[in-house]
Design an enzyme around this catalytic site. Structure first.
Site, PDB file in Angstrom:
ATOM      1  CD  GLU A  85      -2.716  -1.577   2.254  1.00 53.71           C
ATOM      2  OE1 GLU A  85      -2.493  -1.028   3.342  1.00 53.71           O
ATOM      3  OE2 GLU A  85      -3.429  -2.592   2.130  1.00 53.71           O
TER       4      GLU A  85
ATOM      5  N   GLY B  99      -6.482  -7.807   0.884  1.00 52.46           N
ATOM      6  CA  GLY B  99      -7.798  -7.203   1.084  1.00 52.46           C
ATOM      7  C   GLY B  99      -8.832  -7.569   0.036  1.00 52.46           C
TER       8      GLY B  99
ATOM      9  N   GLY C 271      -3.995  -8.652   7.865  1.00 50.25           N
ATOM     10  CA  GLY C 271      -4.529  -7.288   7.859  1.00 50.25           C
ATOM     11  C   GLY C 271      -5.924  -7.266   8.450  1.00 50.25           C
ATOM     12  N   GLY C 272      -6.920  -7.208   7.590  1.00 49.06           N
ATOM     13  CA  GLY C 272      -8.322  -7.073   8.005  1.00 49.06           C
ATOM     14  C   GLY C 272      -8.728  -7.967   9.171  1.00 49.06           C
TER      15      GLY C 272
HETATM   16  P1  PGA Z   1      -5.300  -8.447   4.421  1.00 53.84           P
HETATM   17  O1  PGA Z   1      -4.002  -7.511   4.458  1.00 53.84           O
HETATM   18  O2  PGA Z   1      -5.079  -9.552   5.407  1.00 53.84           O
HETATM   19  O3  PGA Z   1      -6.437  -7.540   4.813  1.00 53.84           O
HETATM   20  O4  PGA Z   1      -5.417  -8.954   3.020  1.00 53.84           O
HETATM   21  C1  PGA Z   1      -2.722  -8.051   4.605  1.00 53.84           C
HETATM   22  C2  PGA Z   1      -1.707  -6.952   4.602  1.00 53.84           C
HETATM   23  O5  PGA Z   1      -1.929  -5.916   3.943  1.00 53.84           O
HETATM   24  O6  PGA Z   1      -0.669  -7.053   5.267  1.00 53.84           O
END
Ligand code: PGA
Length: 246
Positions: free
Chosen positions: A94, A170, A231-232
């Site tokens: 990101e 994500g 992440g989420g």
């Molecule tokens: P996600 O994100 O588990 O929401 O896919 C992982 C990350 O960006 O480290």
């Protein structure tokens, strides 16, 4: 023992984070895995206050490549270290995407992190187009070789590589077990080529991208996977505790 890292991204207020910890910590206190929470900078002081005497480590989500000075809005290695953090994420896709962060900048940040004894969780991974063009290993090679340029082999103990295909972050999409196994093998081959097979065997390599309570178990079983970057699914204390204690 696996390493399970939660990436809060830009979520929760400090108050919500404190409540999260009140729910999360009792659930993970007997877990055998290494647990790390990468929180927003604003939460580091609270993390220091509430995590210092626990089995949960914490870190930042980024640091500056500069030491100090005219970098408005940035946070330095020392500022993060000063609040007791022992890790920082670096090169997250990101950030690479939003701020056009290059592999060279990731390399400078890694050197800054190691300079103050912060462990660097270095994120690498291909886009969907690169994957479809079968360029995954090529992309990983470039990302890893430039990111780790100039490092001494004995510094690899403070490096964690997180393989995160960009198209899986994500999105709810996860590569097949075979694809993950291959990519992790690629990562180790790249480390072997640039350092040694001993280091390649030893380096901690994680998988990240759409991990949840249901799929974590199968991913953790894949050969070569030393843990997860979540992440989420780390934002819910109950389900993240269950992922951590897998
Ligand atoms: P996600 O994100 O588990 O929401 O896919 C992982 C990350 O960006 O480290």
């Amino acid at each position: 023992m696996k390493t399970i890292i939660g990436n809060f991204k830009m979520n929760t207020t400090v108050h919500e984070f404190a409540n999260y910890l009140d729910e999360f910590l009792p659930k993970v206190k007997d877990c055998k895995n290494k647990i790390v929470l990468c929180v927003p900078y604003t939460h580091l002081a609270k993390a220091e206050q509430k995590l210092s005497l626990t089995n949960v480590a914490y870190g930042a989500q980024n640091i500056s490549n500069e030491e100090k000075g005219a970098c408005t809005g940035e946070i330095s290695n020392l500022m993060v270290k000063d609040l007791g953090a022992s890790y920082t994420l670096l090169g997250h896709s990101e950030i690479r995407k939003r701020f056009k962060e290059s592999n060279e900048i990731v390399n400078q940040k890694i050197i800054r992190a190691l300079g103050v004894n912060l462990k660097a969780i270095v994120c690498v991974g291909e886009t969907l187009t690169e994957r479809n063009a079968k360029k995954t290993k090529l992309v990983l090679k470039k990302q890893i070789e430039i990111a780790l340029k100039g490092l001494y082999e004995n510094e690899l103990k403070n490096i964690i590589i997180a393989y995160e295909p960009m198209w899986a972050i994500g999105t709810g999409k996860v590569p097949t077990s075979k694809e993950i196994e291959q990519a992790i093998k690629d990562v180790r081959e790249i480390i072997a080529e640039n350092f040694s097979t001993k280091s390649a065997d030893k380096i901690c390599v994680l998988y990240g991208g759409s991990i949840n309570q249901d799929n974590c178990y199968n991913v953790l079983k894949i050969k070569g996977v030393n843990g997860l970057l979540v992440g989420g699914a780390c934002l819910n204390a109950v389900s993240f505790a269950s992922i951590c204690c897998n």
